[in-house]
Design an enzyme around this catalytic site. Structure first.
Site, PDB file in Angstrom:
ATOM      1  N   CYS A   1      15.783  -6.586 -15.225  1.00 11.73           N
ATOM      2  CA  CYS A   1      17.213  -6.640 -15.507  1.00 11.73           C
ATOM      3  C   CYS A   1      17.765  -5.225 -15.560  1.00 11.73           C
ATOM      4  CB  CYS A   1      17.463  -7.296 -16.846  1.00 11.73           C
ATOM      5  SG  CYS A   1      16.571  -8.816 -17.077  1.00 11.73           S
TER       6      CYS A   1
ATOM      7  N   ARG B   1      17.450  -3.941  -7.698  1.00 11.68           N
ATOM      8  CA  ARG B   1      16.342  -4.375  -8.552  1.00 11.68           C
ATOM      9  C   ARG B   1      16.161  -5.881  -8.540  1.00 11.68           C
ATOM     10  NH1 ARG B   1      16.021  -0.428 -13.140  1.00 11.68           N
ATOM     11  NH2 ARG B   1      15.560  -2.181 -14.472  1.00 11.68           N
TER      12      ARG B   1
ATOM     13  N   TRP C   1      17.742 -10.854 -14.779  1.00 14.76           N
ATOM     14  CA  TRP C   1      16.720 -11.505 -13.972  1.00 14.76           C
ATOM     15  C   TRP C   1      15.974 -12.399 -14.954  1.00 14.76           C
ATOM     16  CZ3 TRP C   1      11.517 -12.137 -12.681  1.00 14.76           C
ATOM     17  CH2 TRP C   1      11.296 -12.538 -11.366  1.00 14.76           C
TER      18      TRP C   1
ATOM     19  N   ASN D   1      16.994  -5.826 -21.973  1.00 19.83           N
ATOM     20  CA  ASN D   1      15.921  -5.974 -20.988  1.00 19.83           C
ATOM     21  C   ASN D   1      14.618  -6.107 -21.773  1.00 19.83           C
ATOM     22  OD1 ASN D   1      17.797  -5.455 -19.068  1.00 19.83           O
ATOM     23  ND2 ASN D   1      16.989  -3.442 -18.486  1.00 19.83           N
ATOM     24  N   GLY D   2      13.716  -6.925 -21.300  1.00 22.54           N
ATOM     25  CA  GLY D   2      12.430  -7.054 -22.000  1.00 22.54           C
ATOM     26  C   GLY D   2      12.226  -8.481 -22.466  1.00 22.54           C
TER      27      GLY D   2
ATOM     28  N   GLU E   1      -7.372 -11.418   0.635  1.00 21.07           N
ATOM     29  CA  GLU E   1      -6.083 -10.814   0.280  1.00 21.07           C
ATOM     30  C   GLU E   1      -6.009  -9.360   0.771  1.00 21.07           C
ATOM     31  OE1 GLU E   1      -3.299 -11.775  -0.537  1.00 21.07           O
ATOM     32  OE2 GLU E   1      -2.295 -10.112  -1.504  1.00 21.07           O
TER      33      GLU E   1
ATOM     34  N   LYS F   1      -3.173  -7.976   3.354  1.00 16.52           N
ATOM     35  CA  LYS F   1      -2.303  -6.826   3.090  1.00 16.52           C
ATOM     36  C   LYS F   1      -2.317  -5.881   4.280  1.00 16.52           C
ATOM     37  CE  LYS F   1      -0.378  -8.013   0.642  1.00 16.52           C
ATOM     38  NZ  LYS F   1      -0.347  -9.265   0.076  1.00 16.52           N
TER      39      LYS F   1
ATOM     40  N   GLU G   1      -0.529  -7.376   7.357  1.00 20.65           N
ATOM     41  CA  GLU G   1       0.917  -7.526   7.135  1.00 20.65           C
ATOM     42  C   GLU G   1       1.670  -6.214   7.370  1.00 20.65           C
ATOM     43  OE1 GLU G   1       1.979 -10.767   3.705  1.00 20.65           O
ATOM     44  OE2 GLU G   1       0.854  -9.028   3.039  1.00 20.65           O
TER      45      GLU G   1
ATOM     46  N   HIS H   1     -22.807 -15.453  10.668  1.00 18.43           N
ATOM     47  CA  HIS H   1     -22.557 -16.632  11.506  1.00 18.43           C
ATOM     48  C   HIS H   1     -21.428 -16.386  12.502  1.00 18.43           C
ATOM     49  CE1 HIS H   1     -25.356 -18.901   9.117  1.00 18.43           C
ATOM     50  NE2 HIS H   1     -24.756 -18.467   8.027  1.00 18.43           N
TER      51      HIS H   1
ATOM     52  N   LYS I   1      10.369 -12.059   3.004  1.00 21.39           N
ATOM     53  CA  LYS I   1       9.915 -12.119   1.617  1.00 21.39           C
ATOM     54  C   LYS I   1       9.819 -13.567   1.158  1.00 21.39           C
ATOM     55  CE  LYS I   1       8.638 -10.407  -2.243  1.00 21.39           C
ATOM     56  NZ  LYS I   1       7.223 -10.022  -2.205  1.00 21.39           N
TER      57      LYS I   1
HETATM   58  C1  G6P Z   1       5.775 -15.021   2.647  1.00 22.64           C
HETATM   59  C2  G6P Z   1       5.628 -13.643   2.040  1.00 22.64           C
HETATM   60  C3  G6P Z   1       4.268 -13.511   1.364  1.00 22.64           C
HETATM   61  C4  G6P Z   1       4.061 -14.617   0.357  1.00 22.64           C
HETATM   62  C5  G6P Z   1       4.274 -16.008   0.978  1.00 22.64           C
HETATM   63  C6  G6P Z   1       4.352 -17.077  -0.096  1.00 22.64           C
HETATM   64  O1  G6P Z   1       4.889 -15.149   3.704  1.00 22.64           O
HETATM   65  O2  G6P Z   1       5.779 -12.647   3.035  1.00 22.64           O
HETATM   66  O3  G6P Z   1       4.164 -12.251   0.727  1.00 22.64           O
HETATM   67  O4  G6P Z   1       2.775 -14.538  -0.180  1.00 22.64           O
HETATM   68  O5  G6P Z   1       5.521 -16.043   1.677  1.00 22.64           O
HETATM   69  O6  G6P Z   1       5.486 -16.836  -0.868  1.00 22.64           O
HETATM   70  P1  G6P Z   1       5.706 -17.350  -2.343  1.00 22.64           P
HETATM   71  O7  G6P Z   1       7.052 -16.804  -2.719  1.00 22.64           O
HETATM   72  O8  G6P Z   1       5.725 -18.853  -2.263  1.00 22.64           O
HETATM   73  O9  G6P Z   1       4.614 -16.849  -3.186  1.00 22.64           O
END
Ligand code: G6P
Length: 610
Positions: A2, A27, A74, A100-101, A483, A487, A490, A506, A605
């Site tokens: 926030c 933000r 937020w 905030n917090g 993961e 990363k 991506e 395998h 996103k």
């Molecule tokens: C998109 C984003 C990813 C995210 C995925 C799931 O592909 O680019 O970073 O992990 O969606 O999104 P969510 O908001 O459901 O975690």
């Protein structure tokens, strides 16, 4: 998270506040509000959505005054509605504040205040602070004492700014765990959660530290501790440009978010660990607790990074709760007609709470009679609203498209869930206490893991031009390998695959030569000896190995090309620490390759289409 802006001076407050809020828009927020002291009253305007929506409902000529506070919210407690937006007031409406917090003991305080006759009208934790000050002030103390007294009773974090009719020429500000800066102008002062909001007016600022308050008038200000000890603060000059401030000095949001993780992991656990009893508490599950605890099978469904968190959840829940768990991509789950019955629990994980496939999977699970629980970051999002119950991860807005801090908080939330359920089954209080102790140490361990940044930068320089990467891990570190690979692909556009280390032979082993970097998560756990054998298999084929190892483990030094030491913790918590170097590695490689780290090509996103 926030944002706060406050003003006291000779000028009209409204334009300064609204423009300050706009500077904080980056933000992320879901609602906004303003309160201005006007003649003898506090005028308040709030709105859901963008600041432009708030502007639409305000007629500036009717919101005149030279003292005011403003906020972008937020949501953390209570959905994003006009009523829950800040500023919040006490019963009389004579006090208005923005915060905030998170107030951890708000439920207890709320009960106490309601017993004393206070009318609490919102779902927020913030409103409690206004009533608490009112309560203390009514008991005859000075306003300042009431302010400090309330802060002493609050547990949790806050950055806050307050105006009141009792002292109309003052702003009260306080900080504990949530940043607050006081801007010093000529006969005017500003308060903000982020210097970006006030830099257009002054570059002279002082930063409040935890446990400090500022009482500000047009003539000057006093800074003291909550315990009433005066402190002299140094006025500093901000030299940063705006863009750097928005990113808190980091070159990209992704790096800022990676570095926020010691705090976001702590925020996820805040108020949820009860060490004495060795239990965890997730209040959002209360409405469905009965069904959660009697679940005979658990499905976890999600997309992308959230799916990887789900895989870790499967290992945890099966190990400690002994309930069978199935994890599935939401896009598959929604269409394959899974066998679900009404004694099943479906856990949906989503940072945004808006991912179309995850939302559809949730609806499908509900249709089939399951209890559906959410693990979500964005409060009041579609997934949060449509689940029967759930838990928020409190990671704050995540702006970088590649998810980082949401992942570690999702895994933290799954660990909290696991302990909560396991303690109703076979886990003893003693084991619960041992785990909670380790959980409390996690933020510090994440912090230590971040300190491997220099060696990771060196590795990034050595491997930035490779075309393929392989990531290997076993047990809890297998989803971490997935993961880590996600990363890298991506944000750097390098092809990367994650594999369970033993599965390498395998198929992927055919790819290994001196041009194939292999990132192996080889922390000390029960699979350590096995993973050392896997590393030998790679080295025998001249592969280049980057190993994430436990601090103090020298055994691999001669075998691998690079080691990245990180702290160890309990196996099921290890992913929260192990993923940190992999996030940093992807980040540095992407930067060196000149990629748009925060907004990688072709990615969104929040994927709200199928
Ligand atoms: C998109 C984003 C990813 C995210 C995925 C799931 O592909 O680019 O970073 O992990 O969606 O999104 P969510 O908001 O459901 O975690």
């Amino acid at each position: 998270m926030c944002g706060i802006v406050a003003y006291i001076g000779e000028r009209e407050a409204y334009p300064i506040l609204i423009n300050g809020l706009k500077r904080l828009e980056y933000r992320g927020y879901d609602s906004a509000g303003i309160a201005i002291l006007q003649d003898d009253s506090i005028r308040l305007e709030k709105q859901v959505g963008k600041i432009s929506e708030l502007e639409k409902v305000i007629q500036p000529e009717q919101l005149r005054g030279r003292v005011g506070i403003a906020h972008t919210r937020w949501a953390t407690h209570g959905e994003p509605t006009v009523n829950n937006a800040h500023p919040h007031r006490d019963c009389t409406g004579n006090i208005a504040l923005v915060h905030n917090g998170i107030i951890e003991n708000y439920a207890t305080l709320k009960m106490m205040l309601q017993e004393k006759g206070h009318q609490i009208t919102t779902d927020t934790d913030t409103e409690i602070i206004a009533h608490l000050i009112e309560e203390l002030y009514q008991n005859g103390t000075s306003f300042e004492e009431a302010f400090r007294g309330a802060l002493l009773e609050i547990e949790g974090t806050y950055g806050l700014a307050l105006i009141s009719k009792y002292e109309p020429d003052r702003i009260y500000a306080a900080r504990k765990g949530s940043p607050l800066v006081v801007g010093v102008g000529e006969n005017e002062f500003f308060v903000a959660s982020d210097a970006a909001a006030i830099i257009a007016h002054t570059r002279n600022v002082l930063y409040l530290e935890d446990g400090e308050i500022a009482i500000i008038s047009r003539e000057g200000f006093v800074t003291k501790t909550i315990e009433n000890e005066i402190i002299e603060k140094k006025i500093e000059r901000i030299a940063f440009d705006l863009e750097r401030i928005e990113k808190a000095g980091y070159p990209h949001f992704m790096l800022k978010e990676i570095y926020e993780q010691p705090r976001t992991v702590a925020d996820c656990m805040r108020g949820r660990l009860i060490e004495d009893e060795g239990v965890t508490r997730l209040g959002g599950l209360n409405p469905i607790l009965h069904n959660v605890l009697r679940a005979r099978k658990i499905f976890i469904t999600a997309c992308g990074t959230s799916y990887h968190a789900g895989l870790i959840g499967e290992y945890m829940i099966e190990e400690y709760c002994r309930i069978p768990v199935e994890v599935e991509y939401a896009s598959e789950f929604r269409y394959r007609d899974p066998i679900i019955s009404d004694d099943n629990l479906v856990v949906v994980i989503s940072q945004s709470g808006e991912t179309a496939d995850t939302l559809a999977a949730l609806r499908e699970a509900k249709r089939k009679g399951a209890t559906v629980m959410g693990i979500v970051n964005v409060v009041g999002s579609s997934i949060a609203r449509e689940t029967h119950g759930g838990t928020y991860i409190h990671a704050g807005p995540e702006i970088g498209v590649a998810s980082t801090k949401a992942f570690t908080s999702q895994v933290t939330a799954l660990a909290l869930f696991t302990v909560m359920v396991a303690r109703t089954k076979t886990m003893s209080a003693e084991e619960g206490r041992r785990i909670i102790k380790e959980m409390k140490a996690l933020p510090q361990k994440v912090e230590q893991a971040l300190q491997s940044d220099p060696i990771i930068q060196e590795i990034a320089r050595a491997f930035k031009d490779k075309r393929n990467f392989l990531y290997l891990g076993r047990g809890y570190n297998y989803p971490v390998a997935l993961e880590g690979a996600l990363k890298l692909k991506e944000i750097s556009y390098i092809h990367a695959e994650g594999y369970p280390a033993a599965e390498m032979k395998h198929g992927p082993i055919a790819l290994i030569d001196e041009d194939m970097p292999v990132v192996v998560i080889a922390t000390r756990d029960s699979t350590y000896d096995k993973i050392v054998s896997n590393i030998q298999e790679v080295k025998a084929r001249r592969g280049r190995v980057i190993a994430v190892v436990s601090e103090g483990d020298d055994q691999l030094n001669d075998l691998v090309d690079y080691t990245i030491p990180i702290p160890t913790t309990l196996n099921f918590l290890q992913p929260i620490v192990s993923i940190i170097p992999l996030q940093l590695l992807a980040y540095h490689i992407a930067v060196l390759r000149g990629c748009n780290v925060d907004q990688p090509r072709n990615l969104a996103k929040s994927v709200t289409v199928e």
